[in-house]
Design a protein around this motif. Structure first.
Motif: not given
Length: 154
Positions: A2-3, A6-8
Protein backbone atom coordinates in the motif's frame (compact mmCIF):
# COMPACT_ATOMS: atom_id res chain seq x y z
CA UNK A 1 2.36 -2.79 -0.97
CA UNK A 2 0.00 0.00 0.00
CA UNK A 3 2.88 2.42 0.80
CA UNK A 4 4.48 1.69 -2.59
CA UNK A 5 1.31 2.76 -4.47
CA UNK A 6 1.08 5.96 -2.45
CA UNK A 7 4.75 6.75 -3.11
CA UNK A 8 4.28 6.08 -6.86
CA UNK A 9 1.27 8.48 -6.98
CA UNK A 10 3.27 11.22 -5.26
CA UNK A 11 6.12 10.74 -7.75
CA UNK A 12 3.71 10.99 -10.69
CA UNK A 13 2.11 14.17 -9.28
CA UNK A 14 5.54 15.77 -8.69
CA UNK A 15 6.67 14.88 -12.23
CA UNK A 16 3.43 16.29 -13.66
CA UNK A 17 3.85 19.57 -11.71
CA UNK A 18 7.48 19.92 -12.85
CA UNK A 19 6.46 19.22 -16.48
CA UNK A 20 3.63 21.78 -16.28
CA UNK A 21 5.94 24.43 -14.79
CA UNK A 22 8.60 23.71 -17.42
CA UNK A 23 6.17 23.93 -20.32
CA UNK A 24 4.68 27.17 -18.95
CA UNK A 25 8.17 28.67 -18.67
CA UNK A 26 9.02 27.63 -22.26
CA UNK A 27 5.77 29.12 -23.60
CA UNK A 28 6.40 32.38 -21.75
CA UNK A 29 9.98 32.56 -23.05
CA UNK A 30 8.85 31.89 -26.62
CA UNK A 31 6.16 34.59 -26.44
CA UNK A 32 8.25 37.36 -24.84
CA UNK A 33 9.13 38.91 -28.22
CA UNK A 34 5.65 38.37 -29.66
CA UNK A 35 3.77 40.45 -27.08
CA UNK A 36 3.69 44.17 -27.87
CA UNK A 37 1.90 46.40 -25.41
CA UNK A 38 -0.17 49.33 -26.68
CA UNK A 39 0.62 52.85 -25.50
CA UNK A 40 -1.06 56.14 -26.30
CA UNK A 41 1.15 59.21 -26.93
CA UNK A 42 0.16 60.64 -23.51
CA UNK A 43 1.39 57.47 -21.79
CA UNK A 44 4.69 57.60 -23.70
CA UNK A 45 5.35 61.24 -22.80
CA UNK A 46 4.38 60.59 -19.17
CA UNK A 47 6.58 57.49 -18.74
CA UNK A 48 8.91 56.82 -21.70
CA UNK A 49 9.71 53.12 -22.19
CA UNK A 50 13.33 51.99 -22.55
CA UNK A 51 14.79 52.00 -26.11
CA UNK A 52 15.03 48.19 -26.06
CA UNK A 53 11.27 47.68 -25.57
CA UNK A 54 9.12 47.02 -28.63
CA UNK A 55 5.56 48.33 -28.26
CA UNK A 56 2.61 49.66 -30.24
CA UNK A 57 1.65 53.32 -30.44
CA UNK A 58 -1.69 54.54 -31.70
CA UNK A 59 -3.50 57.77 -32.29
CA UNK A 60 -4.28 60.25 -35.02
CA UNK A 61 -1.72 61.40 -37.57
CA UNK A 62 -1.34 65.08 -36.77
CA UNK A 63 -2.44 67.44 -39.55
CA UNK A 64 0.47 69.10 -41.35
CA UNK A 65 3.11 66.83 -39.82
CA UNK A 66 3.58 64.33 -42.67
CA UNK A 67 7.02 64.78 -44.28
CA UNK A 68 8.56 62.56 -46.89
CA UNK A 69 12.36 62.53 -46.80
CA UNK A 70 15.05 61.09 -48.99
CA UNK A 71 14.21 57.62 -50.28
CA UNK A 72 11.48 55.91 -48.28
CA UNK A 73 11.96 57.77 -44.96
CA UNK A 74 8.72 59.29 -43.68
CA UNK A 75 8.27 61.50 -40.63
CA UNK A 76 5.01 62.46 -38.95
CA UNK A 77 3.53 63.06 -35.51
CA UNK A 78 0.97 60.91 -33.71
CA UNK A 79 -1.36 62.55 -31.21
CA UNK A 80 -4.16 61.57 -28.88
CA UNK A 81 -5.08 65.17 -28.16
CA UNK A 82 -3.12 65.23 -24.92
CA UNK A 83 0.40 64.67 -26.22
CA UNK A 84 2.26 64.29 -29.50
CA UNK A 85 5.04 61.84 -30.33
CA UNK A 86 7.25 62.18 -33.44
CA UNK A 87 7.46 59.04 -35.61
CA UNK A 88 9.88 57.96 -38.32
CA UNK A 89 9.22 55.09 -40.67
CA UNK A 90 11.25 53.67 -43.53
CA UNK A 91 9.16 51.91 -46.11
CA UNK A 92 5.94 52.22 -48.03
CA UNK A 93 2.94 53.49 -46.11
CA UNK A 94 -0.43 51.74 -46.40
CA UNK A 95 -2.74 53.18 -49.09
CA UNK A 96 -5.28 54.42 -46.52
CA UNK A 97 -2.67 56.23 -44.39
CA UNK A 98 -3.52 59.95 -44.17
CA UNK A 99 -3.38 62.97 -41.87
CA UNK A 100 -6.17 63.25 -39.28
CA UNK A 101 -6.74 59.48 -39.53
CA UNK A 102 -6.15 56.70 -37.02
CA UNK A 103 -3.03 54.57 -37.14
CA UNK A 104 -1.10 52.04 -35.09
CA UNK A 105 2.64 51.55 -35.35
CA UNK A 106 4.94 48.90 -33.93
CA UNK A 107 8.50 49.83 -33.01
CA UNK A 108 10.73 51.38 -30.36
CA UNK A 109 11.24 54.80 -28.78
CA UNK A 110 14.76 56.06 -29.51
CA UNK A 111 15.81 59.49 -28.18
CA UNK A 112 12.19 60.65 -27.93
CA UNK A 113 11.31 59.56 -31.48
CA UNK A 114 9.22 56.47 -32.17
CA UNK A 115 11.06 54.43 -34.82
CA UNK A 116 8.35 52.32 -36.46
CA UNK A 117 9.06 49.06 -38.22
CA UNK A 118 5.39 48.49 -39.11
CA UNK A 119 2.52 50.94 -39.72
CA UNK A 120 -1.13 49.96 -39.85
CA UNK A 121 -3.87 52.32 -41.02
CA UNK A 122 -7.63 52.19 -40.78
CA UNK A 123 -9.23 49.91 -43.34
CA UNK A 124 -12.33 51.96 -44.21
CA UNK A 125 -13.93 55.33 -43.48
CA UNK A 126 -15.60 54.32 -40.22
CA UNK A 127 -13.12 51.92 -38.58
CA UNK A 128 -10.61 52.97 -35.96
CA UNK A 129 -8.72 50.49 -33.74
CA UNK A 130 -10.27 50.04 -30.28
CA UNK A 131 -7.06 51.03 -28.50
CA UNK A 132 -6.91 54.30 -30.46
CA UNK A 133 -10.59 55.07 -29.77
CA UNK A 134 -10.07 54.42 -26.04
CA UNK A 135 -6.98 56.68 -25.94
CA UNK A 136 -8.79 59.47 -27.81
CA UNK A 137 -11.86 59.17 -25.56
CA UNK A 138 -9.61 59.40 -22.50
CA UNK A 139 -8.26 62.72 -23.84
CA UNK A 140 -11.77 63.94 -24.77
CA UNK A 141 -10.89 64.16 -28.48
CA UNK A 142 -12.84 61.26 -30.00
CA UNK A 143 -16.15 62.01 -31.70
CA UNK A 144 -18.09 59.12 -33.24
CA UNK A 145 -19.09 59.73 -36.88
CA UNK A 146 -22.76 59.52 -37.66
CA UNK A 147 -23.94 57.29 -40.51
CA UNK A 148 -23.51 59.04 -43.87
CA UNK A 149 -21.07 61.64 -42.45
CA UNK A 150 -17.93 62.17 -44.53
CA UNK A 151 -14.70 62.05 -42.52
CA UNK A 152 -12.44 65.09 -42.68
CA UNK A 153 -9.26 64.69 -44.70
CA UNK A 154 -10.77 62.19 -47.14
Amino acid sequence: MRGLKKQRRIQIIVVAIVALAGSTALIGYAMKDGINFFRAPSQIVEAPPPPTETFRIGGLVEAGSLQRGQGEVIRFNVTDGGATVPVTYTGVLPDLFAENQGMIGTGQLVDGVFVAREILAKHDESYMPKEVVDALKEQGVYRHMEEGEVPSGS
